[in-house]
Motif scaffolding. Structure first.
Motif, PDB file in Angstrom:
ATOM      1  N   ALA A  53       0.832  -1.207   0.000  1.00  0.00           N
ATOM      2  CA  ALA A  53       0.000   0.000   0.000  1.00  0.00           C
ATOM      3  C   ALA A  53       0.864   1.254   0.000  1.00  0.00           C
ATOM      4  CB  ALA A  53      -0.936  -0.003   1.207  1.00  0.00           C
ATOM      5  N   VAL A  54       1.984   1.207   0.701  1.00  0.00           N
ATOM      6  CA  VAL A  54       2.813   2.406   0.837  1.00  0.00           C
ATOM      7  C   VAL A  54       3.724   2.596  -0.375  1.00  0.00           C
ATOM      8  CG1 VAL A  54       4.790   3.292   2.113  1.00  0.00           C
ATOM      9  CG2 VAL A  54       2.745   2.650   3.323  1.00  0.00           C
ATOM     10  N   PHE A  55       4.253   1.485  -0.927  1.00  0.00           N
ATOM     11  CA  PHE A  55       5.269   1.629  -1.966  1.00  0.00           C
ATOM     12  C   PHE A  55       4.729   1.440  -3.379  1.00  0.00           C
ATOM     13  CE2 PHE A  55       7.939   0.650   1.743  1.00  0.00           C
ATOM     14  CZ  PHE A  55       8.762   1.757   1.667  1.00  0.00           C
ATOM     15  N   LEU A  71       1.594   6.464 -10.997  1.00  0.00           N
ATOM     16  CA  LEU A  71       2.023   7.723 -10.414  1.00  0.00           C
ATOM     17  C   LEU A  71       3.470   7.991 -10.790  1.00  0.00           C
ATOM     18  CD1 LEU A  71       0.652   7.429  -6.791  1.00  0.00           C
ATOM     19  CD2 LEU A  71      -0.296   8.737  -8.646  1.00  0.00           C
ATOM     20  N   GLU A 120       6.142  10.283  -9.362  1.00  0.00           N
ATOM     21  CA  GLU A 120       6.477  11.253  -8.337  1.00  0.00           C
ATOM     22  C   GLU A 120       7.976  11.257  -8.102  1.00  0.00           C
ATOM     23  OE1 GLU A 120       4.039  10.421  -4.959  1.00  0.00           O
ATOM     24  OE2 GLU A 120       4.231   8.297  -5.228  1.00  0.00           O
ATOM     25  N   LYS A 121       8.435  12.450  -7.769  1.00  0.00           N
ATOM     26  CA  LYS A 121       9.842  12.580  -7.413  1.00  0.00           C
ATOM     27  C   LYS A 121       9.945  12.143  -5.961  1.00  0.00           C
ATOM     28  CE  LYS A 121      11.698  16.481  -6.361  1.00  0.00           C
ATOM     29  NZ  LYS A 121      11.698  17.921  -6.477  1.00  0.00           N
ATOM     30  N   THR A 122      10.479  10.948  -5.717  1.00  0.00           N
ATOM     31  CA  THR A 122      10.501  10.446  -4.348  1.00  0.00           C
ATOM     32  C   THR A 122      11.802  10.821  -3.666  1.00  0.00           C
ATOM     33  OG1 THR A 122      11.199   8.380  -5.301  1.00  0.00           O
ATOM     34  CG2 THR A 122       8.917   8.532  -4.610  1.00  0.00           C
ATOM     35  N   THR A 123      11.676  11.072  -2.379  1.00  0.00           N
ATOM     36  CA  THR A 123      12.866  11.291  -1.578  1.00  0.00           C
ATOM     37  C   THR A 123      13.611   9.957  -1.485  1.00  0.00           C
ATOM     38  OG1 THR A 123      11.155  12.297  -0.236  1.00  0.00           O
ATOM     39  CG2 THR A 123      13.416  12.723   0.411  1.00  0.00           C
ATOM     40  N   VAL A 172      14.649   8.212   4.230  1.00  0.00           N
ATOM     41  CA  VAL A 172      13.305   8.194   4.818  1.00  0.00           C
ATOM     42  C   VAL A 172      13.152   7.031   5.780  1.00  0.00           C
ATOM     43  CG1 VAL A 172      10.923   7.707   4.228  1.00  0.00           C
ATOM     44  CG2 VAL A 172      12.146   9.454   2.995  1.00  0.00           C
ATOM     45  N   GLY A 189       5.637   5.997   4.675  1.00  0.00           N
ATOM     46  CA  GLY A 189       4.776   6.397   3.564  1.00  0.00           C
ATOM     47  C   GLY A 189       4.527   7.892   3.548  1.00  0.00           C
ATOM     48  N   LEU A 241       6.377  10.212   4.772  1.00  0.00           N
ATOM     49  CA  LEU A 241       7.592  10.961   4.453  1.00  0.00           C
ATOM     50  C   LEU A 241       7.991  10.804   2.993  1.00  0.00           C
ATOM     51  CD1 LEU A 241       9.724  10.125   7.596  1.00  0.00           C
ATOM     52  CD2 LEU A 241       8.737  12.316   7.012  1.00  0.00           C
ATOM     53  N   ARG A 242       7.699   9.630   2.407  1.00  0.00           N
ATOM     54  CA  ARG A 242       8.254   9.308   1.106  1.00  0.00           C
ATOM     55  C   ARG A 242       7.345   9.717  -0.039  1.00  0.00           C
ATOM     56  NH1 ARG A 242       8.150   5.031  -2.249  1.00  0.00           N
ATOM     57  NH2 ARG A 242      10.025   4.627  -3.464  1.00  0.00           N
ATOM     58  N   ARG A 243       6.036   9.491   0.108  1.00  0.00           N
ATOM     59  CA  ARG A 243       5.140   9.712  -1.021  1.00  0.00           C
ATOM     60  C   ARG A 243       4.869  11.188  -1.249  1.00  0.00           C
ATOM     61  NH1 ARG A 243       3.465   4.758  -2.985  1.00  0.00           N
ATOM     62  NH2 ARG A 243       3.107   6.009  -4.819  1.00  0.00           N
ATOM     63  N   ARG A 244       4.580  11.551  -2.503  1.00  0.00           N
ATOM     64  CA  ARG A 244       4.269  12.936  -2.834  1.00  0.00           C
ATOM     65  C   ARG A 244       2.830  13.095  -3.316  1.00  0.00           C
ATOM     66  NH1 ARG A 244       9.098  15.788  -3.307  1.00  0.00           N
ATOM     67  NH2 ARG A 244      10.277  15.018  -1.548  1.00  0.00           N
ATOM     68  N   ASN A 245       2.111  11.987  -3.408  1.00  0.00           N
ATOM     69  CA  ASN A 245       0.725  12.059  -3.860  1.00  0.00           C
ATOM     70  C   ASN A 245      -0.184  12.201  -2.638  1.00  0.00           C
ATOM     71  OD1 ASN A 245      -1.968  10.884  -4.657  1.00  0.00           O
ATOM     72  ND2 ASN A 245      -0.951  11.047  -6.629  1.00  0.00           N
ATOM     73  N   MET A 272      -1.987   9.075  -1.482  1.00  0.00           N
ATOM     74  CA  MET A 272      -1.129   8.099  -0.807  1.00  0.00           C
ATOM     75  C   MET A 272      -0.825   8.549   0.622  1.00  0.00           C
ATOM     76  SD  MET A 272      -1.017   5.953  -3.103  1.00  0.00           S
ATOM     77  CE  MET A 272       0.054   4.772  -2.332  1.00  0.00           C
TER      78      MET A 272
END
Lengths: 184, 100
Positions: A21-23, A82, A84-87, A92, B21, B23-27, B30
């Protein structure tokens, strides 16, 4: 024995599903795995004897909240992945795990586990839903009513926010027309 | 035998996943999912403590957390739909309009 097998099975399942769900890059995959993770979380509640909480988890989280997300998703374009520019994940990961550990240590230092006593002791005479009902309508009556008002306000707020200008689709209108509408 | 510590460690892991999640996601969607994961992790810990100390208070707390999560989703999704209609994106980097 059964409890151990169930616990480890559910743990692996929830951790895996929530990691997906998170990744996940796809919102639909993320939502589906989140919903299934919630079902397994309800399994934990049944395991520790909180039957009513487990049922509430199934009805409210898996039923209402996930359905709400599914409805909300109809407004967003979720078919494409998606971008997205991920950190950086390592950074993290370090921050996330240390923050969680620090929180745990903070409470570990502040709370003396021997000094905890049950303010609402469970009795063997009542089943869990009965005991919850007794507690909810006596000691927790005021918070219960306040929560009811909060849910009502949230419902009205949701309708007002999402239902605004529902008759026209703002995404289909040209920008110039939209600016004219705003100036009106 | 499964003790309280097992449940607390599991809840900590789940909370860390949610935090990563956030901290990492930008959507924005999410981020909402990650918040739900963190709320659920807290609920697991509350239910486990409630059962191991034979005290109903933990479960009552978990009920109110569920109620708060439900209203949060109702309001939050309304706001998300407004943002999406206005900006046509849910990405935080695209939504950043302040220079600084």
């Amino acid at each position: 024995m059964f409890e151990q097998i169930a616990f480890y099975f559910f743990s692996v399942l929830t951790i895996g599903l929530f990691l997906v769900a998170v990744f996940s890059k796809n919102v639909l995959y993320a939502m589906t795995s989140l919903a299934s993770g919630m079902v397994v979380i309800a399994g934990f509640f049944f395991l520790v004897g909180a039957d009513f909480l487990g049922v509430v988890q199934l009805i409210v989280y898996v039923g209402a909240v996930m359905a709400l997300y599914a409805f909300g998703m109809m407004f967003f374009n979720v078919t494409k992945n998606l971008k997205e520019k991920t950190t950086s994940t390592g950074w993290v990961l370090i921050v996330g795990v240390t923050a969680a550990l620090l929180m745990t240590l903070m409470f570990l230092g502040a709370i003396n586990p021997d000094a905890i006593y049950a303010s609402l002791p469970m009795s063997d005479k009542m089943t869990n839903p009965e005991a919850v009902g007794m507690a909810l309508f006596t000691k927790y009556l005021v918070p219960f009513e306040v929560a009811a008002v909060m849910l009502l306000i949230a419902m009205i707020g949701g309708i007002v926010l999402a239902g605004k200008k529902m008759d026209t689709s703002l995404t289909d209108i040209k920008d110039e027309v939209l600016q004219l509408k705003d100036e009106e | 035998m499964i003790g309280l510590n097992h449940y607390l460690i599991l809840s900590g892991i789940l909370f860390a996943i949610g935090l990563i999640g956030v901290l990492r996601r930008r959507n924005l969607l999410m981020l909402f999912f990650s918040t739900e994961i963190m709320l659920n992790a807290a609920n697991v810990a509350f239910a486990a403590i409630s059962s191991f100390y034979h005290d109903l208070t933990g479960q009552m707390f978990a009920f109110f957390i569920v109620a708060i999560a439900a209203s949060e989703v109702a309001i939050g999704l309304g706001l998300l739909i407004l943002v999406y209609k206005k900006e046509n994106t849910l990405d935080l980097d695209d939504l950043a309009s302040m220079k600084g």
